[in-house]
Write a protein that holds these residues in place. Structure first.
Motif, short mmCIF file in Angstrom:
data_model
loop_
_atom_site.label_atom_id
_atom_site.label_comp_id
_atom_site.label_asym_id
_atom_site.label_seq_id
_atom_site.Cartn_x
_atom_site.Cartn_y
_atom_site.Cartn_z
N ALA A 171 0.83 -1.21 0.00
CA ALA A 171 0.00 0.00 0.00
C ALA A 171 0.86 1.25 0.00
CB ALA A 171 -0.92 -0.01 1.22
N THR A 172 1.95 1.23 0.77
CA THR A 172 2.86 2.37 0.82
C THR A 172 3.55 2.58 -0.52
OG1 THR A 172 3.25 1.92 3.17
CG2 THR A 172 4.81 3.38 2.06
N LEU A 173 3.95 1.47 -1.15
CA LEU A 173 4.57 1.55 -2.48
C LEU A 173 3.63 2.22 -3.48
CD1 LEU A 173 6.50 0.77 -4.84
CD2 LEU A 173 5.42 -1.49 -4.82
N CYS A 174 2.41 1.76 -3.52
CA CYS A 174 1.46 2.28 -4.52
C CYS A 174 1.09 3.73 -4.22
CB CYS A 174 0.21 1.41 -4.55
SG CYS A 174 0.49 -0.28 -5.14
N TRP A 175 0.80 4.02 -2.96
CA TRP A 175 0.37 5.39 -2.62
C TRP A 175 1.52 6.39 -2.78
CZ3 TRP A 175 -4.06 7.68 -2.43
CH2 TRP A 175 -4.18 8.94 -1.83
N GLY A 176 2.71 6.02 -2.32
CA GLY A 176 3.85 6.93 -2.43
C GLY A 176 4.21 7.22 -3.86
N SER A 177 4.22 6.20 -4.71
CA SER A 177 4.57 6.43 -6.12
C SER A 177 3.48 7.22 -6.83
CB SER A 177 4.79 5.08 -6.82
OG SER A 177 3.63 4.27 -6.73
N TYR A 178 2.22 6.97 -6.48
CA TYR A 178 1.10 7.71 -7.09
C TYR A 178 1.16 9.18 -6.71
CZ TYR A 178 -3.78 9.24 -7.59
OH TYR A 178 -4.92 9.94 -7.89
N MET A 179 1.43 9.47 -5.45
CA MET A 179 1.45 10.85 -4.98
C MET A 179 2.69 11.60 -5.43
SD MET A 179 -1.36 11.52 -3.43
CE MET A 179 -0.95 13.02 -2.56
N ALA A 180 3.78 10.89 -5.74
CA ALA A 180 5.02 11.56 -6.16
C ALA A 180 4.81 12.31 -7.47
CB ALA A 180 6.14 10.53 -6.31
N VAL A 181 3.99 11.75 -8.37
CA VAL A 181 3.76 12.38 -9.67
C VAL A 181 3.01 13.69 -9.53
CG1 VAL A 181 2.88 11.96 -12.01
CG2 VAL A 181 3.70 10.04 -10.62
N ARG A 182 2.32 13.86 -8.41
CA ARG A 182 1.51 15.07 -8.18
C ARG A 182 2.35 16.26 -7.74
NH1 ARG A 182 -3.06 15.53 -3.42
NH2 ARG A 182 -4.29 17.25 -4.31
N GLN A 183 3.55 16.02 -7.21
CA GLN A 183 4.33 17.07 -6.58
C GLN A 183 4.99 17.98 -7.62
OE1 GLN A 183 3.81 17.00 -3.28
NE2 GLN A 183 2.67 15.13 -3.79
N THR A 184 5.30 19.19 -7.17
CA THR A 184 5.99 20.16 -8.04
C THR A 184 7.35 20.57 -7.49
OG1 THR A 184 4.83 21.97 -6.92
CG2 THR A 184 3.83 21.09 -8.94
N ASP A 185 7.61 20.28 -6.23
CA ASP A 185 8.91 20.56 -5.63
C ASP A 185 9.81 19.34 -5.81
OD1 ASP A 185 10.89 20.41 -3.25
OD2 ASP A 185 10.24 22.50 -3.21
N LEU A 186 11.04 19.57 -6.25
CA LEU A 186 11.94 18.45 -6.52
C LEU A 186 12.13 17.56 -5.31
CD1 LEU A 186 14.78 20.07 -8.70
CD2 LEU A 186 12.81 18.73 -9.45
N LYS A 187 12.34 18.18 -4.14
CA LYS A 187 12.54 17.39 -2.94
C LYS A 187 11.26 16.69 -2.50
CE LYS A 187 15.22 18.86 0.37
NZ LYS A 187 15.86 19.72 1.41
N ALA A 188 10.11 17.28 -2.79
CA ALA A 188 8.86 16.61 -2.48
C ALA A 188 8.67 15.38 -3.36
CB ALA A 188 7.69 17.58 -2.67
N ILE A 189 9.06 15.48 -4.63
CA ILE A 189 9.01 14.31 -5.51
C ILE A 189 9.88 13.20 -4.94
CG2 ILE A 189 9.55 13.42 -7.81
CD1 ILE A 189 9.04 16.27 -8.88
N LEU A 190 11.09 13.56 -4.52
CA LEU A 190 12.00 12.56 -3.97
C LEU A 190 11.51 12.03 -2.64
CD1 LEU A 190 15.47 14.18 -4.85
CD2 LEU A 190 14.27 12.31 -6.02
#
Length: 777
Positions: free
Chosen positions: A277-296
């Motif tokens: 669940a963490t893998l799927c949610w984290g990867s899904y939410m990463a695409v939404r971010q606009t800050d480089l460090k937030a993506i990471l």
């Protein structure tokens, strides 16, 4: 080994002095030497014939809290990551942090965190492990909040500490349970008694407590919300905490207790489900971010979920893949954080919407980002280490074969599909990070700084990490037998051997990789078409809002409760304190047969004692009724002197002398400050208040009487008086038993009591000086 762990703490003491020379010599050069020395020491243990090393150092033997260090393949993996990545991060920080920063503070926090992490991964005593565990929370709080002038830094630091300390307290509960059940504090001995723990009625609680501590530390769903806010820390901190240390502590904890806990089906259900669940949610939410460090940050969450899922699978190949990916993740994620720091440092922005086309201006940085991000995406190229561990992840998800039914059978069916889904979004955010930053049209005018390549000093650390990505990818056997297999065997509790190779035919795992590549490419290209889905999921729902609301309500309600009784009335405070004491004391006495009265071994009451007691009672009552201040002071002294007379009657001359001195000094002090005492006025309290005060006073007096009688009548433990009588002269060298107890047997208590008195004296002196200044004296 003890010196290696304590070295960061020892050096941290001298950092404030060294940082004074920062204008001539950057403090980071001195600090970098610390992890380098530790890395060199521990790298000698690498080899195909490595055997676990145990060391024991005496600390608090009476509490079973000796310092036990245990170095096996698992702890060696983490020690080398902590010290190796720590060396690169410390060197990177020299060029990232300007000399005008509070370098003394930063490097003290950095060294404290490094030493705490070393203590966590090397400790075999559960209570020592917990001590270092909480030190990591405290030191990471200081690191995340380093730029404390920023509201975001303060918010992120507090959020991380609240969530991780909450999990730490849960962990402590699980460790205490296991220690009590097994009668040992050694982790290795606990693992040797796993049947005792697994068959115990409290095992579900133990499992829940341990996993809660691990999930909060390693940012597993739904406790992951602290990690993105921790990005407010300086980039070297982010690179260190989120690639090799802080967030890997929970992973380490699960891996360390895996041989004992993985036997349970619930371990598989909980750990693997939360991980996926963490893998799927984290990867899904990463695409939404606009800050480089937030993506990471969200990419780290997804990668941690992937590792946790593999540990939850518990099979040999899954354990091997998890250990391998721990190393791979540290290499590509550490370098990507440093790349993000370079971009921020050289352009003044981390907003990916303002970036683009930077490959022309930062060619070396772009090359590093290309290799690291493609490795994170698991692109099937032989020089990318991330592809190998991702393939092993797919293989482990396919070949669970636990031969069970019910919910576990359903999960086994779902996991391969969820693994592909999470990996697809992993590919998307990896491409989003690289191409969104380095490709496209460059709009230099929108950036705060004109972009240019970073200085070579800032590039050294990410270059080393990216070289690690390539070397591991090209020559995986270099680190397999002497390193990875030992770590995997330590996790699984059995000898685990597995070959790492690039091509293994058209297997289901390879087909899954091709599917990830194909669907990931399509989703990345068409991102603008489907990104509106985030308005629906998560939409207005947010775990951050839940956390903020929970904290706000806690502060609101606590303020309301506090204001309800903190109204400035000293009388109310005393009444509440006494009522609390009465309630707790009488409750405990009623539950423990504390009202027992045994007068069989008491001496007879004589007329002298009765007369002294009557005089004391009359004096005490007279003190309340008198309206004259001098009379009240003198009558109060009669009570104290009467108590001293009782001590004399009971042949306790030392106590009597002490009481005489105290009463004399007290009366003298009252008379010295007589001029400043408030005048005694008529009591204008209501009848209800007077009745309440009288009732509390009588109840408190009865309570103290019952405590005294009960303590003599009921003995829950053997008396220690005979021990002191027999050993006061033999061990303490004194005939006065009371003095020997105070000075020798309880010398530490006496020292702290004197310290408290000294602090109180300094506080009184400060108040007197402050009062004098206000009066203009």
């Amino acid at each position: 080994m003890l010196l290696a762990v304590l070295l960061p703490f020892i050096i941290a003491i001298f950092i404030p002095m060294i940082s004074k020379w920062k204008n001539k010599f950057h403090t980071g050069f001195f600090v970098t030497a610390v992890p380098v020395v530790i890395f060199i020491y521990f790298v000698q243990f690498l080899g195909t014939d490595f055997e676990p090393v145990a060391r024991e150092y005496s600390w608090v033997p009476s509490l079973d809290m000796n310092i036990l260090f245990y170095l096996d393949g698992l702890s060696l993996l983490f020690v080398l990551l902590i010290s190796g990545i720590g060396s690169l991060v410390a060197f990177y920080s020299i060029y990232y942090l300007h000399k005008s920063e509070q370098l003394g503070h930063f490097y003290v926090y950095f060294l404290l965190f490094m030493g705490s992490m070393l203590g966590v991964v090397l400790s075999d005593n559960v209570f020592v492990l917990y001590t270092f565990w909480e030190f990591t929370s405290l030191s990471s709080f200081l690191l995340i909040g380093f730029w404390n002038h920023r509201e975001g830094s303060r918010y992120g630091a507090l959020k991380s500490m609240l969530i991780t300390v909450f999990g730490g307290l849960s962990l402590l509960g699980g460790l205490v349970f296991m220690s009590v059940i097994t009668s040992t504090a050694s982790i290795q001995e606990m693992i040797g008694q796993q049947e005792l723990i697994l068959n115990h009625e409290f095992f579900p609680l133990i499992l829940g407590f341990i996993l809660l501590g691990a999930f909060t530390k390693s940012a597993q769903f739904p406790f992951h919300i602290w990690l993105p806010d921790a990005m407010e820390a300086p980039t070297p901190v982010s690179a260190y905490l989120h690639s090799a240390t802080m967030v890997k502590a929970g992973i380490f904890l699960v891996a360390r207790f895996l041989p004992m806990l993985s036997v349970s089906d619930w371990f598989f259900i909980i750990v693997s489900s939360v991980g996926i669940a963490t893998l799927c949610w984290g990867s899904y939410m990463a695409v939404r971010q606009t800050d480089l460090k937030a993506i990471l940050a969200f990419s780290t969450i997804s990668q941690l979920g992937m590792i946790m899922a593999m540990l939850g699978f518990g099979t040999e190949i899954a354990i091997f893949a998890a250990v391998f990916h721990i190393l791979n993740h540290a290499t590509f994620k550490g370098s990507l954080f440093m790349v993000a720091g370079i971009i921020d440092h050289e352009t003044g922005s981390r907003d990916i919407r303002r970036l683009g086309g930077l490959m022309t201006f930062l060619p070396i940085t772009a090359t590093l980002a290309l290799i690291a991000s493609f490795s994170m995406a698991g692109v099937p190229l032989p020089f990318l280490n991330g592809f190998y561990s991702k393939e092993l992840f797919f293989e482990s998800a396919i070949h669970l074969d636990l031969s069970v039914s019910g919910i576990t059978e359903t999960l086994q069916t779902l996991f391969p599909y969820l693994a592909v889904l999470g990996s697809i979004f992993t590919f998307v955010y990896s491409m989003y990070f690289f191409f969104g930053t380095f490709r496209g049209k460059a709009d230099i005018d929108e950036l705060p700084k004109k972009p240019h390549e970073a200085p070579i000093g800032m590039l050294v650390s990410p270059i080393v990490l990216v070289l690690g990505v390539v070397i591991i990818g090209l020559f995986p056997d270099l680190i397999n037998q002497p390193f990875i297999e030992h770590a995997a065997s330590a996790v699984g509790g059995i000898d685990i051997q597995h070959s790492i190779y690039y091509w293994h035919g058209i297997s289901p795992a390879f087909i899954m990789s091709i599917a990830v590549l194909a669907f990931g490419t399509i989703l990345y290209i068409s991102r603008s078409k489907w990104e509106s889905v985030y308005k629906a999921v998560p939409g207005v729902l947010s775990l951050n809002k839940f956390y903020d609301g929970l904290v706000d309500r806690a502060e609101k309600y606590s303020t309301t409760i506090t204001n309800s009784y903190m109204n400035g009335s000293l009388g109310r405070y005393v009444r509440l304190i006494l009522l609390a004491i009465l309630l707790v004391t009488f409750s405990v006495m009623s539950l423990t047969s504390g009202f027992t009265i045994d007068s069989s071994n008491l001496a007879k009451v004589t007329i002298q004692e009765i007369l002294i007691a009557v005089v004391m009672v009359i004096a005490a009552v007279a003190t309340i009724l008198t309206n004259n201040r001098i009379a009240a002071i003198l009558i109060l002294g009669v009570v104290g002197y009467g108590l001293a007379m009782l001590f004399v009657h009971y042949r306790a001359p030392d106590l009597a002398l002490t009481q005489f001195i105290v009463e004399t000094v007290t009366v003298a002090l009252f008379l010295l400050v007589f001029y400043h005492l408030p005048k005694l006025e008529k009591n204008d309290q209501s009848v209800t208040t007077k009745i309440m005060n009288l009732s509390i006073s009588i109840a408190f007096g009865l309570m103290m009487t019952m405590v005294a009688i009960s303590s003599h009548s009921s003995k829950m433990f053997d008396s220690m008086s005979s021990y002191f009588v027999e050993n006061s002269y033999k061990l303490g060298g004194g005939d006065n038993i009371v003095n020997v107890i105070l000075v020798d047997f309880r010398g530490l208590d006496t020292l702290f009591e004197i310290t408290v008195l000294g602090i109180a004296a300094m506080a009184i002196f400060a108040l007197i000086r402050l009062r004098g200044k206000k009066k203009g004296e």
